[in-house]
Design a protein around this motif. Sequence first.
Motif, PDB file in Angstrom:
ATOM      1  N   ASP A  81      -6.135 -24.700 -37.426  1.00  0.00           N
ATOM      2  CA  ASP A  81      -4.899 -24.497 -38.200  1.00  0.00           C
ATOM      3  C   ASP A  81      -5.172 -23.678 -39.455  1.00  0.00           C
ATOM      4  OD1 ASP A  81      -3.399 -25.935 -36.378  1.00  0.00           O
ATOM      5  OD2 ASP A  81      -3.465 -27.800 -37.537  1.00  0.00           O
ATOM      6  N   SER A  82      -6.249 -24.015 -40.152  1.00  0.00           N
ATOM      7  CA  SER A  82      -6.609 -23.312 -41.370  1.00  0.00           C
ATOM      8  C   SER A  82      -6.893 -21.834 -41.097  1.00  0.00           C
ATOM      9  CB  SER A  82      -7.831 -23.985 -41.995  1.00  0.00           C
ATOM     10  OG  SER A  82      -8.219 -23.335 -43.170  1.00  0.00           O
ATOM     11  N   LEU A  83      -7.671 -21.566 -40.064  1.00  0.00           N
ATOM     12  CA  LEU A  83      -8.005 -20.182 -39.722  1.00  0.00           C
ATOM     13  C   LEU A  83      -6.793 -19.429 -39.171  1.00  0.00           C
ATOM     14  CD1 LEU A  83     -11.497 -20.798 -38.105  1.00  0.00           C
ATOM     15  CD2 LEU A  83     -11.042 -19.607 -40.259  1.00  0.00           C
ATOM     16  N   GLY A  84      -5.937 -20.122 -38.417  1.00  0.00           N
ATOM     17  CA  GLY A  84      -4.756 -19.482 -37.853  1.00  0.00           C
ATOM     18  C   GLY A  84      -3.760 -19.046 -38.904  1.00  0.00           C
ATOM     19  N   ASN A  85      -3.795 -19.693 -40.074  1.00  0.00           N
ATOM     20  CA  ASN A  85      -2.863 -19.364 -41.153  1.00  0.00           C
ATOM     21  C   ASN A  85      -3.409 -18.320 -42.113  1.00  0.00           C
ATOM     22  OD1 ASN A  85      -0.782 -21.132 -40.360  1.00  0.00           O
ATOM     23  ND2 ASN A  85      -1.893 -22.866 -41.241  1.00  0.00           N
ATOM     24  N   LEU A  86      -4.589 -17.776 -41.838  1.00  0.00           N
ATOM     25  CA  LEU A  86      -5.184 -16.766 -42.709  1.00  0.00           C
ATOM     26  C   LEU A  86      -4.425 -15.448 -42.643  1.00  0.00           C
ATOM     27  CD1 LEU A  86      -9.003 -17.150 -41.996  1.00  0.00           C
ATOM     28  CD2 LEU A  86      -7.831 -17.668 -44.129  1.00  0.00           C
ATOM     29  N   GLY A  87      -4.556 -14.675 -43.693  1.00  0.00           N
ATOM     30  CA  GLY A  87      -4.082 -13.307 -43.715  1.00  0.00           C
ATOM     31  C   GLY A  87      -5.267 -12.376 -43.861  1.00  0.00           C
ATOM     32  N   LEU A  88      -5.052 -11.101 -43.596  1.00  0.00           N
ATOM     33  CA  LEU A  88      -6.135 -10.128 -43.738  1.00  0.00           C
ATOM     34  C   LEU A  88      -6.678 -10.150 -45.162  1.00  0.00           C
ATOM     35  CD1 LEU A  88      -4.766  -7.074 -41.751  1.00  0.00           C
ATOM     36  CD2 LEU A  88      -6.517  -8.696 -41.044  1.00  0.00           C
ATOM     37  N   GLY A  89      -7.993 -10.189 -45.296  1.00  0.00           N
ATOM     38  CA  GLY A  89      -8.638 -10.162 -46.599  1.00  0.00           C
ATOM     39  C   GLY A  89      -8.808 -11.530 -47.242  1.00  0.00           C
ATOM     40  N   ASP A  90      -8.278 -12.596 -46.619  1.00  0.00           N
ATOM     41  CA  ASP A  90      -8.452 -13.942 -47.169  1.00  0.00           C
ATOM     42  C   ASP A  90      -9.917 -14.366 -47.058  1.00  0.00           C
ATOM     43  OD1 ASP A  90      -5.771 -14.065 -47.747  1.00  0.00           O
ATOM     44  OD2 ASP A  90      -5.270 -15.478 -46.134  1.00  0.00           O
ATOM     45  N   SER A  91     -10.313 -15.256 -47.933  1.00  0.00           N
ATOM     46  CA  SER A  91     -11.704 -15.728 -47.981  1.00  0.00           C
ATOM     47  C   SER A  91     -11.956 -16.814 -46.949  1.00  0.00           C
ATOM     48  CB  SER A  91     -12.032 -16.294 -49.362  1.00  0.00           C
ATOM     49  OG  SER A  91     -11.953 -15.283 -50.329  1.00  0.00           O
ATOM     50  N   VAL A  92     -13.136 -16.747 -46.342  1.00  0.00           N
ATOM     51  CA  VAL A  92     -13.571 -17.748 -45.363  1.00  0.00           C
ATOM     52  C   VAL A  92     -15.004 -18.131 -45.698  1.00  0.00           C
ATOM     53  CG1 VAL A  92     -14.033 -18.206 -42.930  1.00  0.00           C
ATOM     54  CG2 VAL A  92     -12.128 -16.717 -43.559  1.00  0.00           C
ATOM     55  N   ARG A  93     -15.237 -19.439 -45.752  1.00  0.00           N
ATOM     56  CA  ARG A  93     -16.599 -19.952 -45.946  1.00  0.00           C
ATOM     57  C   ARG A  93     -16.761 -21.110 -44.977  1.00  0.00           C
ATOM     58  NH1 ARG A  93     -20.836 -20.232 -49.671  1.00  0.00           N
ATOM     59  NH2 ARG A  93     -21.816 -22.275 -49.776  1.00  0.00           N
ATOM     60  N   GLY A  94     -17.802 -21.044 -44.167  1.00  0.00           N
ATOM     61  CA  GLY A  94     -17.990 -22.078 -43.169  1.00  0.00           C
ATOM     62  C   GLY A  94     -19.440 -22.487 -43.042  1.00  0.00           C
ATOM     63  N   THR A  95     -19.618 -23.682 -42.491  1.00  0.00           N
ATOM     64  CA  THR A  95     -20.952 -24.198 -42.211  1.00  0.00           C
ATOM     65  C   THR A  95     -21.045 -24.447 -40.719  1.00  0.00           C
ATOM     66  OG1 THR A  95     -20.976 -25.279 -44.368  1.00  0.00           O
ATOM     67  CG2 THR A  95     -22.622 -26.002 -42.763  1.00  0.00           C
ATOM     68  N   LEU A  96     -22.111 -23.960 -40.113  1.00  0.00           N
ATOM     69  CA  LEU A  96     -22.326 -24.176 -38.691  1.00  0.00           C
ATOM     70  C   LEU A  96     -22.993 -25.529 -38.477  1.00  0.00           C
ATOM     71  CD1 LEU A  96     -23.622 -20.640 -37.618  1.00  0.00           C
ATOM     72  CD2 LEU A  96     -21.284 -21.470 -37.845  1.00  0.00           C
ATOM     73  N   ASN A  97     -22.991 -25.981 -37.231  1.00  0.00           N
ATOM     74  CA  ASN A  97     -23.572 -27.282 -36.912  1.00  0.00           C
ATOM     75  C   ASN A  97     -25.067 -27.361 -37.211  1.00  0.00           C
ATOM     76  OD1 ASN A  97     -24.057 -25.518 -34.800  1.00  0.00           O
ATOM     77  ND2 ASN A  97     -23.876 -27.064 -33.222  1.00  0.00           N
ATOM     78  N   ASP A  98     -25.736 -26.220 -37.374  1.00  0.00           N
ATOM     79  CA  ASP A  98     -27.163 -26.245 -37.723  1.00  0.00           C
ATOM     80  C   ASP A  98     -27.393 -26.118 -39.228  1.00  0.00           C
ATOM     81  OD1 ASP A  98     -26.641 -23.581 -38.291  1.00  0.00           O
ATOM     82  OD2 ASP A  98     -28.149 -22.779 -36.926  1.00  0.00           O
ATOM     83  N   GLY A  99     -26.291 -26.111 -40.018  1.00  0.00           N
ATOM     84  CA  GLY A  99     -26.405 -26.026 -41.468  1.00  0.00           C
ATOM     85  C   GLY A  99     -26.296 -24.621 -42.031  1.00  0.00           C
ATOM     86  N   THR A 100     -26.298 -23.605 -41.185  1.00  0.00           N
ATOM     87  CA  THR A 100     -26.166 -22.220 -41.629  1.00  0.00           C
ATOM     88  C   THR A 100     -24.785 -22.016 -42.251  1.00  0.00           C
ATOM     89  OG1 THR A 100     -27.583 -21.479 -39.820  1.00  0.00           O
ATOM     90  CG2 THR A 100     -26.211 -19.801 -40.886  1.00  0.00           C
ATOM     91  N   THR A 101     -24.726 -21.263 -43.337  1.00  0.00           N
ATOM     92  CA  THR A 101     -23.468 -20.967 -44.007  1.00  0.00           C
ATOM     93  C   THR A 101     -23.076 -19.522 -43.756  1.00  0.00           C
ATOM     94  OG1 THR A 101     -23.951 -22.557 -45.757  1.00  0.00           O
ATOM     95  CG2 THR A 101     -22.302 -20.889 -46.248  1.00  0.00           C
ATOM     96  N   ILE A 102     -21.804 -19.317 -43.462  1.00  0.00           N
ATOM     97  CA  ILE A 102     -21.268 -17.962 -43.348  1.00  0.00           C
ATOM     98  C   ILE A 102     -20.167 -17.829 -44.387  1.00  0.00           C
ATOM     99  CG2 ILE A 102     -21.825 -17.781 -40.900  1.00  0.00           C
ATOM    100  CD1 ILE A 102     -18.786 -18.090 -40.353  1.00  0.00           C
ATOM    101  N   GLU A 103     -20.013 -16.609 -44.907  1.00  0.00           N
ATOM    102  CA  GLU A 103     -19.006 -16.381 -45.924  1.00  0.00           C
ATOM    103  C   GLU A 103     -18.539 -14.937 -45.841  1.00  0.00           C
ATOM    104  OE1 GLU A 103     -18.350 -17.119 -50.702  1.00  0.00           O
ATOM    105  OE2 GLU A 103     -20.345 -17.345 -49.839  1.00  0.00           O
TER     106      GLU A 103
END
Length: 170
Positions: A81-103
């Motif tokens: 839901d959170s990702l589906g409501n994004l607009g172009l250029g919005d910020s995303v920061r996530g953590t993968l199940n192995d602890g890796t962070t993407i931003e």
Amino acid sequence: MVGNSNTNEEESIRASSDTRDELRTIGFRLREIQRLLGMRVKQENRRLETEGIDPVSSTSFFKDIDRLGEISQTTINEAVDSLGNLGLGDSVRGTLNDGTTIEGTASPIDYTPTEHLRVEVESVDDSSLRYELLSHYKSGKWEPIRVRRYRTGDDDWIPRGVIAEIHASG
């Protein structure tokens, strides 16, 4: 000279493979520590209850990840839901199940409720690096959000893991 460059390439590939193996081992060990800590909290809660003391309300040391490292359906639904409501250029920061962070920032977004989600995220640190977050709606529920990485010059997207936690904002 040509023979030396092939040897250097082989050593580089071998070193990269060794690093991936070490990271997998570290991830496994961290999940095992999490599982053991969760078991210890449950034991301590039983002791507290016998003494009439309120137990610890959560035995989880990582948000919404159970003892087997599985991500709860509620967490998956909220992330979609959170990702589906994004607009172009919005910020995303996530953590993968192995602890890796993407931003990064959301680029193409393809979201159809109760069907599929695909979001590309351009890294904030390296413009040649992109992530693809992908999930499908099957059998009445969303699949865990898979993450793939692409760096300029790569032949194809490389699987990186599954989203365990996501923060998206406009």
